[in-house]
Design an enzyme around this catalytic site. Structure first.
Site, mmCIF file in Angstrom:
data_model
loop_
_atom_site.group_PDB
_atom_site.id
_atom_site.type_symbol
_atom_site.label_atom_id
_atom_site.label_comp_id
_atom_site.label_asym_id
_atom_site.label_seq_id
_atom_site.Cartn_x
_atom_site.Cartn_y
_atom_site.Cartn_z
ATOM 1 N N LYS A 32 1.303 -1.295 -0.463
ATOM 2 C CA LYS A 32 -0.006 0.096 -0.134
ATOM 3 C C LYS A 32 1.079 1.487 0.211
ATOM 4 C CE LYS A 32 -3.932 -2.225 0.309
ATOM 5 N NZ LYS A 32 -4.963 -1.946 -0.759
ATOM 6 N N GLU A 49 -9.548 7.080 2.331
ATOM 7 C CA GLU A 49 -10.506 5.619 3.585
ATOM 8 C C GLU A 49 -9.813 3.926 3.697
ATOM 9 O OE1 GLU A 49 -10.106 5.678 -0.164
ATOM 10 O OE2 GLU A 49 -9.804 3.435 -0.077
ATOM 11 N N SER A 67 1.944 -9.439 -0.367
ATOM 12 C CA SER A 67 1.263 -8.366 -0.948
ATOM 13 C C SER A 67 1.500 -7.496 0.359
ATOM 14 C CB SER A 67 -0.093 -8.410 -0.974
ATOM 15 O OG SER A 67 -1.434 -9.035 -0.411
HETATM 16 C C1 LIG Z 1 -1.593 -7.055 2.267
HETATM 17 C C2 LIG Z 1 -2.887 -6.733 1.352
HETATM 18 N N1 LIG Z 1 -2.531 -7.112 0.180
HETATM 19 C C3 LIG Z 1 -4.321 -7.062 -1.028
HETATM 20 C C4 LIG Z 1 -5.145 -5.878 -0.634
HETATM 21 C C5 LIG Z 1 -5.695 -5.722 -1.571
HETATM 22 O O1 LIG Z 1 -6.111 -4.447 -2.011
HETATM 23 P P1 LIG Z 1 -5.369 -4.826 -2.779
HETATM 24 O O2 LIG Z 1 -6.197 -5.663 -3.963
HETATM 25 O O3 LIG Z 1 -5.611 -2.948 -3.584
HETATM 26 O O4 LIG Z 1 -4.280 -4.314 -3.538
HETATM 27 C C6 LIG Z 1 -4.907 -5.666 0.456
HETATM 28 C C7 LIG Z 1 -6.061 -4.136 1.364
HETATM 29 O O5 LIG Z 1 -5.689 -3.622 2.567
HETATM 30 C C8 LIG Z 1 -3.526 -5.436 1.722
HETATM 31 O O6 LIG Z 1 -3.312 -4.706 2.405
#
Ligand SMILES: Cc1ncc(COP(=O)(O)O)c(C=O)c1O
Lengths: 261, 412
Positions: B105, B127, B394
């Site tokens: 993020k 948000e 992620s």
């Molecule tokens: C670690 C992590 N992965 C994935 C996501 C999902 O968001 P996005 O699809 O935008 O990557 C989030 C959202 O809070 C997250 O914290």
């Protein structure tokens, strides 16, 4: 002459908003007309009313919680048109419920129900293709919003393809909150009227007959929404009486500008 | 900037902000001039070497990039044993969990706050659902000394107390949102309401590759550092491109950031993982592509969970970051174009993968990332041993330990 043209021909008009499915909508609409409303805006409830303040948000959720469906709204509209052949009726709401079955379907239902115009909060002129052509094809007015952030360069695009009236949102914000300074309204309305030949109605934050009278001196219409919705919330099924009284006080204020003009 | 060929999958959105029928700018008139301004300013920033240099430098010195591309030997071995003979690719993890604040993020937040300052905006709003984007936003706001307000559903404030406290420590004001179901969708509604009333001085840092144009594009571009690094790292490690990329899709920012630099390489397969909740045949899931249909919400046209009247339905996922009834428009388009395959994974599959990753690799993944890991049994069974597969990890799972403990019936 269209119903809109008629409604604005006599001088400044009172435009009244309530949310469909919140309370006894048919009786509430009759009360607005009996109190002297010149144009009716009927809100289509949506789960995510992003441009609305707490009063209208809650009305949306109350209506949905009572099981209000799109078909119910068109039934309310059709029956309104039978009872009130001459009062312009506008549906106001958000893009998704209006376009989910295709814009042609929506435009067709509007035309069949005797709906004169549509206000869609989240379809700006840039996305006109989503709804505008279908409405125009069926002779339903697309009523666009102009705001304090709509500058002179943008205004022609906003006006292009809109009809019925132009809705000037007098504050940058959501419904039911602040009230704009009279001076800024006068200036904006003058600017809008110079650029267009359709009536200009002003709304957002208008509550009292005094405010309504002041706006009616400079604009073609005054829009009141949250204040009505709050009456519906407070009085529930016995809202028609108080709605009619309140409408009458606003109508007198707005229409007095006709005589003094 | 690279010059795109006209039929490149990487040349979208078009001039009006659309990815095919998806995307666009479905916002109130009040916001429209600001959105147009933002687009203009973003175009200028992209042309400005100083902007790019500052972005790169912050990613390096503040975020800790590049994040490693880690060959995960025991997970590779595990799935090879389960797969038919000769199957089971070599598995790599892209380690976004090692970034400052613990997820991808922050990449986007750095980019957007630089844009905010470029536009002369003095206040930041955002948000958040689980609080990851809120923490990342509060972090960059603190770093640059801008006041920051985070809108968060009241239910999420209750569920995610540690992140609420983190945001407060970082100097942000957290506004609990009590409308609607009091979760991420409502937080986004409230952020939009606040923004409409404060457009003159406020910048809205949207947390995923969704919302009105140009947000899906600029968030994707800021997150594309994930895929660009992966490409270079894989070429260095293996001398060739990966055969498959796998990422979880909430709004879609970590996935599109990983996928976008590879979209024009047909030999690279891509799989996006949606949150299947209790199962896509129940009414408790967040798989908008598998279980939704196109509609308009929060400024863009995209696949949404909704009923036949276009009323938005509530999403469910054990992972707060995937608990949203829509996704970014570019994913809707890649789905319909058939370029990316989207697969749902249930809460319980994700929980199992979460534990497996902890035990086999010594890495506690975010529950979002655990959804991507949970697709490995089905994906690896079909791939030859000499293939290369990258999972985008992620984020890290420290934030999720309470949720996981509760789901496993463990009292802390
Ligand atoms: C670690 C992590 N992965 C994935 C996501 C999902 O968001 P996005 O699809 O935008 O990557 C989030 C959202 O809070 C997250 O914290």
């Amino acid at each position: 002459m269209t119903r809109f043209a008629n409604a604005f021909a006599k001088g400044p008009a009172l435009v009244c908003f309530i949310t469909a499915g919140d309370g006894d909508t048919a009786s509430n609409l009759d009360a607005l007309v009996a109190g002297g409303a010149d144009v009716i805006e009927l809100g289509m409830p949506f789960t995510d009313p992003m441009a609305d303040g707490p009063a209208i948000q809650e009305a949306n959720l109350r209506a949905l919680a009572r099981g209000t469906r799109t078909a119910d709204i068109f039934r309310i509209a059709t029956e309104f048109r039978q009872r009130h052949p001459n009062v312009p009726l506008v549906l106001m709401g958000y893009a998704n419920p209006m376009t989910i079955r295709g814009p042609e379907w929506f435009a067709d239902e509007c035309a069949k129900a005797g709906v004169d115009g549509v206000i869609c909060v989240d379809i700006p002129s840039e996305e006109d293709a989503e709804l505008g052509p279908a409405l125009r094809e069926k002779g339903v007015s697309l009523i666009r919003l102009a705001t304090p952030t709509t500058d002179a360069a943008r205004l022609p695009a906003v006006l292009n393809g809109s009809s019925g009236f132009l809705y000037y949102v007098s504050v940058a914000g959501i419904t039911g909150m602040q009230q704009a300074a009279q001076g800024s309204i006068e200036e904006a309305v003058a600017r809008l009227k110079a650029a267009s030949d359709i009536p200009v109605a002003v709304g957002f934050g208008v509550r009292t007959p005094e405010q309504a009278a002041a706006i009616a001196k400079v604009a073609d219409g005054v829009v009141v929404g949250s204040a009505f919705v709050e009456i519906v919330k407070q009085h529930g099924d016995s809202a028609p009486g108080p709605l009619q009284d309140y409408t009458a006080s606003l109508a007198e204020a707005v229409h007095s500008a006709r005589i003094n003009a | 900037m690279t010059v795109q060929s006209p039929n490149s999958l990487r040349s979208y959105p078009d001039e009006s902000g659309h990815f095919g029928q998806f995307g666009g700018r479905y916002v109130a008139e009040t916001l429209m001039p600001l959105i147009l301004d933002l687009e203009k300013e973003y175009r200028a920033a992209r042309q400005d070497p100083a902007f790019q240099a500052q972005f790169d430098d912050l990613l390096k010195t503040f975020v800790g990039r590049p994040s490693p591309l880690y060959p995960a030997p025991r997970v590779t071995e595990h799935f090879r044993k389960l797969a038919p003979k000769g199957k089971g690719p070599k598995i790599y993890f892209k380690r976004e969990d090692l970034n400052h604040t613990g997820a991808h993020k922050i990449n986007n937040c750095i980019g957007q706050i630089l844009l905010a300052m470029r536009m002369g905006k003095t206040k930041i709003i955002a948000e958040t659902g689980a609080g990851q984007h809120g923490v990342a936003t509060a972090t960059v706001a603190a770093r640059f000394g801008l006041p920051c307000t985070i809108f968060m559903g009241a239910k999420d404030v209750e569920r995610q107390k540690p992140n609420v406290f983190r945001m407060k420590l970082l100097g942000a004001e957290v506004m609990p949102v009590t409308s609607g179901a009091e979760t991420l969708k409502d937080a986004m509604n409230e952020a939009l309401r606040h923004w409409v009333a404060n457009v003159h001085d406020t910048f809205y840092i949207i947390g995923t590759a969704a919302g009105p144009h140009p947000y899906p594009e600029l968030v994707r571009d800021f997150q594309s550092v994930i895929g660009t690094e992966t490409r270079a790292q894989m070429l260095e490690a293996e001398g060739r491109l990966p055969d498959m990329l796998v990422a979880a899709v909430g709004g879609g920012s970590n996935a599109i950031g990983m996928f976008h630099p590879f979209l024009d390489d047909p030999e690279v397969a891509m799989v996006g993982i949606e949150a299947g909740g209790h199962g896509v045949d129940t009414d408790k899931h967040a798989a908008s592509l598998t279980g939704g249909k196109p509609g308009i919400l929060h400024g863009n046209k995209t696949y949404l969970l909704q009923d036949e009247d276009g009323q938005i339905t509530e999403a469910h996922s054990i992972s707060a970051g995937l608990d949203y009834p829509g996704l970014g428009p570019e994913h809707s388009w890649l789905h319909e174009a058939g370029r990316v395959r989207y697969v749902p994974i249930t809460d319980s599959e994700a929980l199992e993968a979460f534990q497996l990753c902890c035990a086999l690799e010594g890495i506690i993944p975010a529950l979002e990332s655990a959804h991507a890991l949970a697709a490995l049994p089905q994906l690896t069974a079909e791939m030859d041993e000499d293939k290369l597969l990258v999972v985008n990890v992620s984020g890290r799972g420290d934030k999720d330990i309470f949720t996981v403990a509760e789901a496993l019936g463990v009292e802390l």
